[in-house]
Design a protein around this motif. Structure first.
Motif, PDB file in Angstrom:
ATOM      1  N   VAL A   1      31.823 106.087 -39.068  1.00 16.28           N
ATOM      2  CA  VAL A   1      30.282 106.220 -39.282  1.00 16.28           C
ATOM      3  C   VAL A   1      29.965 106.371 -40.790  1.00 16.28           C
ATOM      4  O   VAL A   1      28.996 106.120 -41.403  1.00 16.28           O
ATOM      5  CB  VAL A   1      29.869 107.507 -38.382  1.00 16.28           C
ATOM      6  CG1 VAL A   1      28.390 107.873 -38.906  1.00 16.28           C
ATOM      7  CG2 VAL A   1      29.649 106.706 -37.158  1.00 16.28           C
ATOM      8  N   ARG A   2      30.742 107.499 -41.480  1.00 19.86           N
ATOM      9  CA  ARG A   2      30.422 107.974 -42.608  1.00 19.86           C
ATOM     10  C   ARG A   2      30.407 106.728 -43.831  1.00 19.86           C
ATOM     11  O   ARG A   2      29.885 106.658 -44.767  1.00 19.86           O
ATOM     12  CB  ARG A   2      31.785 109.079 -43.210  1.00 19.86           C
ATOM     13  CG  ARG A   2      31.602 109.372 -44.857  1.00 19.86           C
ATOM     14  CD  ARG A   2      32.370 110.598 -44.935  1.00 19.86           C
ATOM     15  NE  ARG A   2      33.716 110.078 -44.997  1.00 19.86           N
ATOM     16  CZ  ARG A   2      34.901 110.973 -45.250  1.00 19.86           C
ATOM     17  NH1 ARG A   2      34.697 112.046 -45.756  1.00 19.86           N
ATOM     18  NH2 ARG A   2      36.020 110.679 -44.972  1.00 19.86           N
ATOM     19  N   SER A   3      31.439 105.665 -43.542  1.00 21.68           N
ATOM     20  CA  SER A   3      31.551 104.573 -44.304  1.00 21.68           C
ATOM     21  C   SER A   3      30.571 103.582 -44.294  1.00 21.68           C
ATOM     22  O   SER A   3      30.033 102.984 -45.160  1.00 21.68           O
ATOM     23  CB  SER A   3      32.917 104.047 -44.055  1.00 21.68           C
ATOM     24  OG  SER A   3      33.106 102.709 -44.672  1.00 21.68           O
ATOM     25  N   HIS A   4      30.153 103.489 -42.744  1.00 22.99           N
ATOM     26  CA  HIS A   4      29.335 102.506 -42.485  1.00 22.99           C
ATOM     27  C   HIS A   4      28.044 102.609 -42.367  1.00 22.99           C
ATOM     28  O   HIS A   4      27.060 101.849 -42.237  1.00 22.99           O
ATOM     29  CB  HIS A   4      29.740 101.537 -41.522  1.00 22.99           C
ATOM     30  CG  HIS A   4      31.135 100.786 -41.436  1.00 22.99           C
ATOM     31  ND1 HIS A   4      32.103 101.454 -41.432  1.00 22.99           N
ATOM     32  CD2 HIS A   4      31.216  99.491 -41.621  1.00 22.99           C
ATOM     33  CE1 HIS A   4      33.135 100.233 -41.694  1.00 22.99           C
ATOM     34  NE2 HIS A   4      32.909  99.338 -41.798  1.00 22.99           N
ATOM     35  N   MET A   5      27.392 104.065 -42.093  1.00 24.91           N
ATOM     36  CA  MET A   5      26.352 104.280 -42.034  1.00 24.91           C
ATOM     37  C   MET A   5      25.761 105.528 -43.306  1.00 24.91           C
ATOM     38  O   MET A   5      25.345 106.653 -42.765  1.00 24.91           O
ATOM     39  CB  MET A   5      26.073 104.894 -40.600  1.00 24.91           C
ATOM     40  CG  MET A   5      26.287 103.859 -39.474  1.00 24.91           C
ATOM     41  SD  MET A   5      26.035 104.443 -37.915  1.00 24.91           S
ATOM     42  CE  MET A   5      23.985 104.407 -37.607  1.00 24.91           C
ATOM     43  N   PRO A   6      25.861 104.951 -44.297  1.00 21.66           N
ATOM     44  CA  PRO A   6      25.687 106.218 -45.507  1.00 21.66           C
ATOM     45  C   PRO A   6      24.168 106.622 -45.602  1.00 21.66           C
ATOM     46  O   PRO A   6      23.761 107.500 -46.476  1.00 21.66           O
ATOM     47  CB  PRO A   6      25.985 105.309 -46.790  1.00 21.66           C
ATOM     48  CG  PRO A   6      25.814 103.910 -46.433  1.00 21.66           C
ATOM     49  CD  PRO A   6      26.017 103.706 -45.154  1.00 21.66           C
ATOM     50  N   GLN A   7      23.047 105.714 -44.844  1.00 20.47           N
ATOM     51  CA  GLN A   7      21.666 106.485 -44.916  1.00 20.47           C
ATOM     52  C   GLN A   7      21.149 106.880 -43.502  1.00 20.47           C
ATOM     53  O   GLN A   7      20.172 107.545 -43.662  1.00 20.47           O
ATOM     54  CB  GLN A   7      20.981 105.284 -45.254  1.00 20.47           C
ATOM     55  CG  GLN A   7      21.253 104.681 -46.711  1.00 20.47           C
ATOM     56  CD  GLN A   7      20.261 103.764 -47.118  1.00 20.47           C
ATOM     57  OE1 GLN A   7      19.061 103.815 -46.898  1.00 20.47           O
ATOM     58  NE2 GLN A   7      20.639 102.604 -47.847  1.00 20.47           N
ATOM     59  N   ALA A   8      22.008 107.046 -42.464  1.00 15.57           N
ATOM     60  CA  ALA A   8      21.581 107.344 -41.167  1.00 15.57           C
ATOM     61  C   ALA A   8      21.619 109.025 -41.190  1.00 15.57           C
ATOM     62  O   ALA A   8      23.085 109.395 -40.848  1.00 15.57           O
ATOM     63  CB  ALA A   8      22.452 106.764 -40.205  1.00 15.57           C
ATOM     64  N   SER A   9      20.858 109.583 -41.246  1.00 15.26           N
ATOM     65  CA  SER A   9      20.756 111.160 -41.255  1.00 15.26           C
ATOM     66  C   SER A   9      21.394 111.989 -40.087  1.00 15.26           C
ATOM     67  O   SER A   9      22.310 112.622 -40.139  1.00 15.26           O
ATOM     68  CB  SER A   9      19.685 111.897 -41.732  1.00 15.26           C
ATOM     69  OG  SER A   9      18.812 110.898 -42.862  1.00 15.26           O
ATOM     70  N   ASN A  10      21.209 111.476 -39.181  1.00 16.82           N
ATOM     71  CA  ASN A  10      21.438 112.091 -37.664  1.00 16.82           C
ATOM     72  C   ASN A  10      22.912 111.827 -37.464  1.00 16.82           C
ATOM     73  O   ASN A  10      23.607 112.469 -37.238  1.00 16.82           O
ATOM     74  CB  ASN A  10      20.481 111.550 -36.740  1.00 16.82           C
ATOM     75  CG  ASN A  10      20.713 111.950 -35.255  1.00 16.82           C
ATOM     76  OD1 ASN A  10      21.171 113.193 -35.127  1.00 16.82           O
ATOM     77  ND2 ASN A  10      20.297 111.436 -34.082  1.00 16.82           N
TER      78      ASN A  10
END
Length: 512
Positions: A440-449
């Motif tokens: 998730v950290r690698s693939h969703m760098p703008q997803a705050s939740n």
């Protein structure tokens, strides 16, 4: 000629006779209250101001607030509603009223003939019985029929009916000829072999225009319970077929060309952007949904996706007031389910508003179960149900449903990782959640939740540097996403779940 009626719940408004029926019986009702119900029910999901109500029902005459309230109360009582329950007529404080049930009018015109070029079209040819025993043809025919039925539940596709597909059993024609006669873009072929206690099913998706094989798969199973095997294989084949077709069309729609794109193309682009969660992606999705609606203003999936855009905006604290965003999402979902009550994604958006805004966990789960019931083999709807179960404190059930969705869709989106690790986190198994947090950290760098959950998992494992790095990223992409935001907005049913999450966020360094 059919009587002009409006139907909702157990109620039926007969517009020609001016009668209200509930459960088949006529309900005594003043004419003005009947007109009020008709006026609101004809505008499902719309906000009707008091002035608009007075103009539409009373012809603009001067009417006191108490007279309006009395008429609304009488209307509610007649349809089995109340001021406390508000199942149908909802009061919007200081704004007006909203009819929140799906009202159905009988169609007085012929059903439109679908345009087979507007969406991907597909025919499933009878699977070949390779068992050498004609008596076992029932199984290969059963698999074929189930695939046709389950594919037909996807509004994204046009699927040729079984009768027409089965007319090509043993036909000595090329795939190009069959596709041309049926008017479809894709063909599915397959074979079934049953020997001793094993079953082997081969399936392939073909582009008839080139005779190229787009996708092929083989399934081997023990034949312990023949019907369970049939259901399992059917569900897996259908999810993979739909996924392959969508990915093929997404690649074409994402090529950058704007001329000639259909509403379906824009919807696919919007779906891809929304589920690749990010602030810029969410705005890109909004633009594509708006283009889809310019082409097809009544498209239910487009309205549902617009609602999902607003929910994503609100749940990540990206600027819009969350209450305004949830109200917009609610309006979109009501329109989607009214425009097409066979569109499961509209019920998903409704459920998310019930979950995030209203904290009506059981109602949210009911709406999500509707979506699953409408398309039982769909991995995506199973995953949405799992997401809500986890927020509702049903961690084991949510984890099991997500595992099922992952099995049905091995190329699952990263969003599955987010909620799977949320289930593991609240089952106090952060070690098992770690690999998902890293992804998730690698693939969703703008997803705050999603990032906040990854930070909490790192903190719970004593990985302080990783936790702080993720928190720094959250501060960059969404400064308003704080522990106070989590406390106010994340829909945890169990206080203990929320407290544990906040404790780990504090340890990770997320500001209050």
């Amino acid at each position: 000629m059919a009587t002009d009626t409006i139907t909702f719940g157990d109620c039926q408004l007969d517009l020609s006779s001016g009668e209200l029926r509930r459960s088949g019986g006529v309900v005594a009702l003043e004419p003005i209250a009947f007109e009020l119900i008709v006026f609101l029910a004809s505008r499902p999901g719309e906000l009707v101001t008091k002035d608009a109500l007075v103009e539409g029902v009373w012809g603009g005459r001067a009417i006191s607030d108490s007279a309006i309230s009395s008429c609304v109360a009488a209307a509610r009582a007649a349809i089995g509603d109340s001021g406390a329950m508000q199942r149908y007529i909802k009061t919007v404080p200081r704004r007006g009223f909203r009819f929140v049930a799906r009202a159905e009018k009988p169609r007085s015109t012929p059903l439109p003939v679908p345009d087979l070029k507007a969406k991907p079209s597909i025919a499933v040819l009878p699977f070949t019985n390779m068992s050498g025993d004609p008596e076992r043809a029932y199984f290969s025919d059963g698999i074929t029929g189930d695939i046709i039925t389950d594919l037909s539940r996807y509004n994204e596709l046009f699927v040729i009916a079984r009768h027409s597909s089965f007319a090509y059993r043993d036909a000595e024609k090329s795939s190009r000829e069959i596709a041309s006669e049926l008017g479809v873009q894709y063909l599915v072929e397959g074979s079934v072999q049953r020997a001793a206690e094993r079953i082997r099913v081969n399936v392939r998706l073909i582009d008839p225009s080139t005779a190229n094989e787009i996708w092929a798969e083989r399934y081997n199973r023990e034949a312990a319970d023949i019907f369970e095997v049939q259901d399992e294989i059917t569900a897996m084949i259908v999810n993979r077929l739909v996924g392959q077709i969508e990915r093929r069309h997404q690649r074409n729609a994402a090529s950058g060309r704007e001329t000639g794109l259909s509403a379906y193309d824009y919807i696919l682009r919007a779906q891809q952007s929304i589920f690749d969660v990010g602030r810029e992606n969410n705005q890109r999705a909004l633009s594509d949904v708006q283009k889809a609606l310019e082409i097809d203003p009544t498209n239910a999936r487009a309205h549902a996706l617009l609602g999902w855009h607003y929910i994503t905006e609100a749940t990540n604290s990206w600027g819009m007031d969350p209450n305004e965003a949830y109200q917009n999402a609610w309006d979109c979902a009501l329109y989607a389910t009214s425009a097409n009550d066979d569109e499961p994604f509209g019920f998903v958006v409704l459920a998310w508003v019930y979950l995030w805004r209203d904290r009506l966990f059981d109602r949210a789960l009911v709406e999500l179960q509707k979506a699953c019931d409408m398309n039982p083999s769909n991995a995506a709807y199973r995953s949405y149900l799992a997401f809500a179960q986890i927020y509702a404190g049903k961690h084991e059930a949510g984890k099991a449903n997500l595992e099922g969705a992952m099995q049905l869709n091995p190329h699952f989106p990263v969003l599955y990782d987010v909620h799977y690790m949320r289930a593991l986190f609240h089952l106090h198994d952060s070690k098992a959640a770690l690999a998902h947090a890293v992804r998730v950290r690698s693939h969703m760098p703008q997803a705050s939740n999603a990032l906040s959950l990854a930070a909490a998992i790192f903190a719970s494992l004593g990985m302080d540097d990783d936790a702080r790095q993720v928190v720094d990223r959250i501060k960059q992409v969404s400064p308003d996403f704080t522990r106070a935001f989590v406390r106010r907005h994340l829909p945890y049913r169990k206080a203990s779940d929320q407290e544990y999450f906040l404790e780990m966020l504090e340890a990770a360094g997320l500001p209050e």
